[in-house]
Design a protein around this motif. Structure first.
Motif, PDB file in Angstrom:
ATOM      1  N   PRO A  35       0.829  -1.209   0.000  1.00 51.81           N
ATOM      2  CA  PRO A  35       0.000   0.000   0.000  1.00 51.81           C
ATOM      3  C   PRO A  35       0.861   1.257   0.000  1.00 51.81           C
ATOM      4  CG  PRO A  35       0.069  -0.972   2.188  1.00 51.81           C
ATOM      5  CD  PRO A  35       0.771  -1.929   1.284  1.00 51.81           C
ATOM      6  N   ASN A  36       0.239   2.409  -0.219  1.00 52.60           N
ATOM      7  CA  ASN A  36       0.967   3.674  -0.166  1.00 52.60           C
ATOM      8  C   ASN A  36       1.630   3.833   1.196  1.00 52.60           C
ATOM      9  OD1 ASN A  36       0.217   4.477  -2.744  1.00 52.60           O
ATOM     10  ND2 ASN A  36      -1.657   5.484  -2.020  1.00 52.60           N
ATOM     11  N   GLY A  37       2.903   4.228   1.176  1.00 51.43           N
ATOM     12  CA  GLY A  37       3.621   4.442   2.422  1.00 51.43           C
ATOM     13  C   GLY A  37       4.249   3.193   3.000  1.00 51.43           C
ATOM     14  N   ALA A  38       4.135   2.060   2.285  1.00 47.26           N
ATOM     15  CA  ALA A  38       4.674   0.804   2.820  1.00 47.26           C
ATOM     16  C   ALA A  38       6.186   0.726   2.713  1.00 47.26           C
ATOM     17  CB  ALA A  38       4.046  -0.388   2.092  1.00 47.26           C
ATOM     18  N   GLY A  39       6.796   1.528   1.824  1.00 45.30           N
ATOM     19  CA  GLY A  39       8.248   1.504   1.667  1.00 45.30           C
ATOM     20  C   GLY A  39       8.721   1.016   0.312  1.00 45.30           C
ATOM     21  N   LYS A  40       7.812   0.858  -0.644  1.00 43.69           N
ATOM     22  CA  LYS A  40       8.183   0.333  -1.970  1.00 43.69           C
ATOM     23  C   LYS A  40       9.174   1.244  -2.688  1.00 43.69           C
ATOM     24  CE  LYS A  40       4.216   0.176  -3.965  1.00 43.69           C
ATOM     25  NZ  LYS A  40       3.527   0.973  -2.933  1.00 43.69           N
ATOM     26  N   ILE A 204       5.104  -6.028   0.658  1.00 39.52           N
ATOM     27  CA  ILE A 204       5.647  -5.259   1.774  1.00 39.52           C
ATOM     28  C   ILE A 204       4.511  -4.494   2.454  1.00 39.52           C
ATOM     29  CG2 ILE A 204       6.210  -3.321   0.244  1.00 39.52           C
ATOM     30  CD1 ILE A 204       8.618  -2.712   1.982  1.00 39.52           C
ATOM     31  N   ALA A 205       4.555  -4.442   3.775  1.00 40.82           N
ATOM     32  CA  ALA A 205       3.555  -3.702   4.544  1.00 40.82           C
ATOM     33  C   ALA A 205       4.229  -3.086   5.757  1.00 40.82           C
ATOM     34  CB  ALA A 205       2.407  -4.620   4.979  1.00 40.82           C
ATOM     35  N   LYS A 208       7.895  -3.764   6.260  1.00 38.75           N
ATOM     36  CA  LYS A 208       8.357  -5.140   6.459  1.00 38.75           C
ATOM     37  C   LYS A 208       7.929  -6.017   5.282  1.00 38.75           C
ATOM     38  CE  LYS A 208       7.658  -4.731  11.471  1.00 38.75           C
ATOM     39  NZ  LYS A 208       6.891  -5.270  12.619  1.00 38.75           N
ATOM     40  N   LEU A 209       8.778  -6.970   4.928  1.00 36.19           N
ATOM     41  CA  LEU A 209       8.427  -7.944   3.906  1.00 36.19           C
ATOM     42  C   LEU A 209       7.540  -9.007   4.546  1.00 36.19           C
ATOM     43  CD1 LEU A 209       9.054  -8.556   0.898  1.00 36.19           C
ATOM     44  CD2 LEU A 209      10.807 -10.139   1.710  1.00 36.19           C
ATOM     45  N   VAL A 210       6.278  -9.090   4.098  1.00 36.22           N
ATOM     46  CA  VAL A 210       5.322  -9.985   4.748  1.00 36.22           C
ATOM     47  C   VAL A 210       5.063 -11.257   3.948  1.00 36.22           C
ATOM     48  CG1 VAL A 210       4.182  -8.142   6.026  1.00 36.22           C
ATOM     49  CG2 VAL A 210       3.376  -8.717   3.737  1.00 36.22           C
ATOM     50  N   ALA A 211       5.448 -11.285   2.678  1.00 37.71           N
ATOM     51  CA  ALA A 211       5.254 -12.493   1.879  1.00 37.71           C
ATOM     52  C   ALA A 211       6.134 -12.432   0.641  1.00 37.71           C
ATOM     53  CB  ALA A 211       3.789 -12.649   1.466  1.00 37.71           C
ATOM     54  N   SER A 212       6.605 -13.596   0.190  1.00 39.50           N
ATOM     55  CA  SER A 212       7.355 -13.681  -1.058  1.00 39.50           C
ATOM     56  C   SER A 212       7.247 -15.085  -1.609  1.00 39.50           C
ATOM     57  CB  SER A 212       8.833 -13.309  -0.842  1.00 39.50           C
ATOM     58  OG  SER A 212       9.447 -14.181   0.079  1.00 39.50           O
ATOM     59  N   ASP A 213       6.653 -15.209  -2.791  1.00 40.57           N
ATOM     60  CA  ASP A 213       6.483 -16.525  -3.417  1.00 40.57           C
ATOM     61  C   ASP A 213       5.827 -16.306  -4.784  1.00 40.57           C
ATOM     62  OD1 ASP A 213       6.351 -19.296  -3.827  1.00 40.57           O
ATOM     63  OD2 ASP A 213       5.866 -19.642  -1.719  1.00 40.57           O
ATOM     64  N   LEU A 302      -4.853  -7.672   0.223  1.00 40.67           N
ATOM     65  CA  LEU A 302      -5.663  -7.009   1.246  1.00 40.67           C
ATOM     66  C   LEU A 302      -5.504  -7.686   2.603  1.00 40.67           C
ATOM     67  CD1 LEU A 302      -8.922  -6.349  -0.810  1.00 40.67           C
ATOM     68  CD2 LEU A 302      -7.210  -4.665  -0.105  1.00 40.67           C
ATOM     69  N   LYS A 303      -5.387  -9.003   2.607  1.00 45.67           N
ATOM     70  CA  LYS A 303      -5.251  -9.728   3.867  1.00 45.67           C
ATOM     71  C   LYS A 303      -3.917  -9.443   4.543  1.00 45.67           C
ATOM     72  CE  LYS A 303      -5.709 -14.344   5.882  1.00 45.67           C
ATOM     73  NZ  LYS A 303      -6.085 -15.754   5.630  1.00 45.67           N
ATOM     74  N   LEU A 304      -2.848  -9.356   3.738  1.00 44.59           N
ATOM     75  CA  LEU A 304      -1.512  -9.178   4.300  1.00 44.59           C
ATOM     76  C   LEU A 304      -1.161  -7.731   4.622  1.00 44.59           C
ATOM     77  CD1 LEU A 304       0.523 -11.650   2.058  1.00 44.59           C
ATOM     78  CD2 LEU A 304      -0.128 -11.957   4.446  1.00 44.59           C
ATOM     79  N   THR A 305      -1.863  -6.782   4.005  1.00 43.35           N
ATOM     80  CA  THR A 305      -1.496  -5.368   4.177  1.00 43.35           C
ATOM     81  C   THR A 305      -2.575  -4.585   4.891  1.00 43.35           C
ATOM     82  OG1 THR A 305      -2.417  -4.779   1.997  1.00 43.35           O
ATOM     83  CG2 THR A 305      -0.083  -5.411   2.091  1.00 43.35           C
ATOM     84  N   ASP A 306      -3.398  -5.245   5.652  1.00 47.21           N
ATOM     85  CA  ASP A 306      -4.480  -4.576   6.375  1.00 47.21           C
ATOM     86  C   ASP A 306      -3.921  -3.873   7.608  1.00 47.21           C
ATOM     87  OD1 ASP A 306      -6.917  -3.701   7.218  1.00 47.21           O
ATOM     88  OD2 ASP A 306      -7.534  -5.616   8.097  1.00 47.21           O
ATOM     89  N   THR A 307      -3.221  -2.772   7.364  1.00 47.80           N
ATOM     90  CA  THR A 307      -2.633  -1.981   8.444  1.00 47.80           C
ATOM     91  C   THR A 307      -2.528  -0.543   7.995  1.00 47.80           C
ATOM     92  OG1 THR A 307      -0.715  -1.732   9.898  1.00 47.80           O
ATOM     93  CG2 THR A 307      -0.279  -2.452   7.647  1.00 47.80           C
ATOM     94  N   ASP A 308      -2.571   0.377   8.922  1.00 46.96           N
ATOM     95  CA  ASP A 308      -2.457   1.800   8.603  1.00 46.96           C
ATOM     96  C   ASP A 308      -0.999   2.191   8.553  1.00 46.96           C
ATOM     97  OD1 ASP A 308      -5.270   2.521  10.718  1.00 46.96           O
ATOM     98  OD2 ASP A 308      -5.211   2.209   8.546  1.00 46.96           O
ATOM     99  N   THR A 309      -0.593   2.851   7.443  1.00 43.62           N
ATOM    100  CA  THR A 309       0.778   3.334   7.297  1.00 43.62           C
ATOM    101  C   THR A 309       0.770   4.778   6.872  1.00 43.62           C
ATOM    102  OG1 THR A 309       0.813   2.589   5.004  1.00 43.62           O
ATOM    103  CG2 THR A 309       1.684   1.070   6.644  1.00 43.62           C
TER     104      THR A 309
END
Length: 344
Positions: A35-40, A204-205, A208-213, A302-309
Motif C-alpha cells: 500500500p501507499n507508504g509501505a516503503g516500496k 511489503i507492509a 516489512k516484507l510480509v510475503a514472497s512466493d 488485502l489480507k496481508l497489508t491490512d494496516t495503517d501506514t
C-alpha cells in the motif's frame, strides 16, 4: 542477480524500511506490492543507488551498490514513478543524452537507440518534443531510457500508472518480452497486471516484507485449498469417504439434487484433488465436476497489508540530517555536453 540484505531506512524517528532481505534471480519478472507508504519506492530508490540506506547492503550482479556504485549501476536500468525526461528534448535527443551518461558511444549508441525506439514503439514520435507527447508516450520514453545500455536488471516503479487500457496492454507485452534478456523488478498497484506478468511476488507492509512466493503458492499458503465438487452418490457415503482423506479440514454440503448429485465445498491444507478423485472412484461414485478455487492476488494483498501506514511523502519531510547513512552517487555520473553520439 540482486541481493538485498537487512535493509533499513530511517527518516528521523520514522523507520520506512525495517530490516528487509530478499533475493532476485536471473531471467524472471518480480512484482513488488504494498500500500501507499509501505516503503516500496524507498526500497527501489535504495536498490538503484538513488537514495542512501541507513543500514544494510544491496548487491547487484556481485557489486555492492555503495562500495562499487559505477559497476553496480552499469547493470541497472531504472524507471522511477515519474519518468525522468527532459520536456524540451525530443525522445531521440534524450536517449542520446542518456546513452552518453551511461558510457555508450558512437555507432553502438546509434544502433541501440534505433532498436530501443522500435521496441518501445516511439520511433514515429522520435522528433517531437517530449512535452507535446501524451502521458503514455512519455512513459514509453522513460522505459526506453531504462533500456539504454541493455542492462541486466530493469527496475520499474509503477510503469503502468495513469495509462489507458490499450496502453497498459502494450506496456504489459513489452515488459513480458524483456524477460528474455533481462531480469525485471517492478512495483504496481494494478494487481491483475502483476498476476498476469510476474513469476514471483514480494509483498511489503509497514516497511516489512510480509510475503514472497509465486502468485499460485501465495494463494495456497495463505488460504489453503478450496475444492468445489459435484458427486453422484448418497450424501452420507460421500461425506464419510471424504472425511477419511488426509488434509481435509472441513466439508460443506451446498446442495443435493433429486437425481442424487451432491454439491460440496472441501477445505484442505493442500491440493488433494487426486486423492479425492481416486477415493470416490473406488466406491463407484462418479465425480461430475471438480474445480480448485484459490484466493486472488487482490485478496491476498488485502489480507496481508491490512494496516495503517503513513505516506512516504509525509515521511520524507521529516528527514533528520544527523542520521548516519551510507554514501551514494547519482544513477548517472558522467558529465555530458552534447546529445548526439560520436560517430566512430
Amino acid at each position: 542477480m540482486i541481493e538485498v540484505k537487512n535493509l533499513v531506512k530511517k527518516y528521523g524517528n520514522h523507520t520506512a524500511v525495517k530490516n528487509i532481505s530478499f533475493k532476485v534471480d536471473t531471467g524472471k519478472i518480480y512484482g513488488f506490492l504494498g500500500p501507499n507508504g509501505a516503503g516500496k519506492s524507498t526500497t527501489m530508490n535504495i536498490m538503484t543507488g538513488c537514495l542512501a540506506a541507513t543500514d544494510g547492503n544491496v548487491i547487484i550482479n556481485g557489486y555492492d551498490i555503495y562500495e562499487n556504485p559505477k559497476e553496480a549501476k552499469k547493470c541497472i536500468g531504472y524507471l522511477p514513478e515519474l519518468p525522468p525526461v527532459y520536456m524540451d528534448m525530443t525522445p531521440e535527443e534524450y536517449l542520446y543524452f542518456v546513452g552518453k551518461t551511461k558510457g555508450v558511444k558512437g555507432s553502438e549508441l546509434h544502433s541501440q537507440i534505433e532498436k530501443i525506439m522500435e521496441m518501445t514503439g516511439i520511433t514515429h514520435v522520435s522528433d517531437r518534443l517530449i512535452k507535446n507527447l501524451s502521458k503514455g508516450y512519455r512513459q514509453r520514453v522513460g522505459l526506453a531510457q531504462a533500456l539504454v545500455g541493455f542492462p541486466e536488471v530493469i527496475i520499474l516503479d509503477e510503469p503502468m500508472v495513469g495509462l489507458d487500457p490499450k496502453q497498459i496492454i502494450e506496456i504489459r507485452e513489452l515488459i513480458k518480452s524483456l524477460k528474455e534478456n533481462h531480469t525485471v523488478f517492478l512495483s504496481s498497484h494494478i494487481l491483475s497486471e502483476v498476476s498476469a506478468i510476474c513469476d514471483y511476488v514480494l509483498i511489503i507492509a509497514d516497511g516489512k516484507l510480509v510475503a514472497s512466493d509465486t502468485p499460485e503458492n501465495l494463494s495456497k499458503h495463505i488460504s489453503g485449498c478450496l475444492l468445489d465438487i459435484s458427486v453422484k452418490g448418497a450424501r452420507k457415503a460421500v461425506v464419510t469417504t471424504l472425511k477419511k482423506i488426509k488434509g481435509v479440514k472441513n466439508i460443506e454440503v451446498v446442495s443435493e439434487s433429486e437425481d442424487g448429485i451432491v454439491r460440496m465445498k472441501i477445505h484442505s491444507d493442500t491440493d488433494i484433488r487426486a486423492e479425492v478423485f481416486f477415493a470416490l472412484c473406488e466406491l463407484k461414485m462418479p465425480v461430475m465436476e471438480l474445480t480448485s478455487n484459490n484466493m486472488s492476488l487482490e485478496d491476498i494483498f488485502l489480507k496481508l497489508t491490512d494496516t495503517d501506514t503513513e505516506d512516504e511523502e509525509d515521511a520524507d519531510e521529516t528527514v533528520d540530517s544527523e542520521v548516519n547513512e551510507k554514501e551514494y552517487t547519482p544513477l548517472f555520473t558522467s558529465d555530458v555536453n552534447d546529445t548526439k553520439g560520436d560517430e566512430e
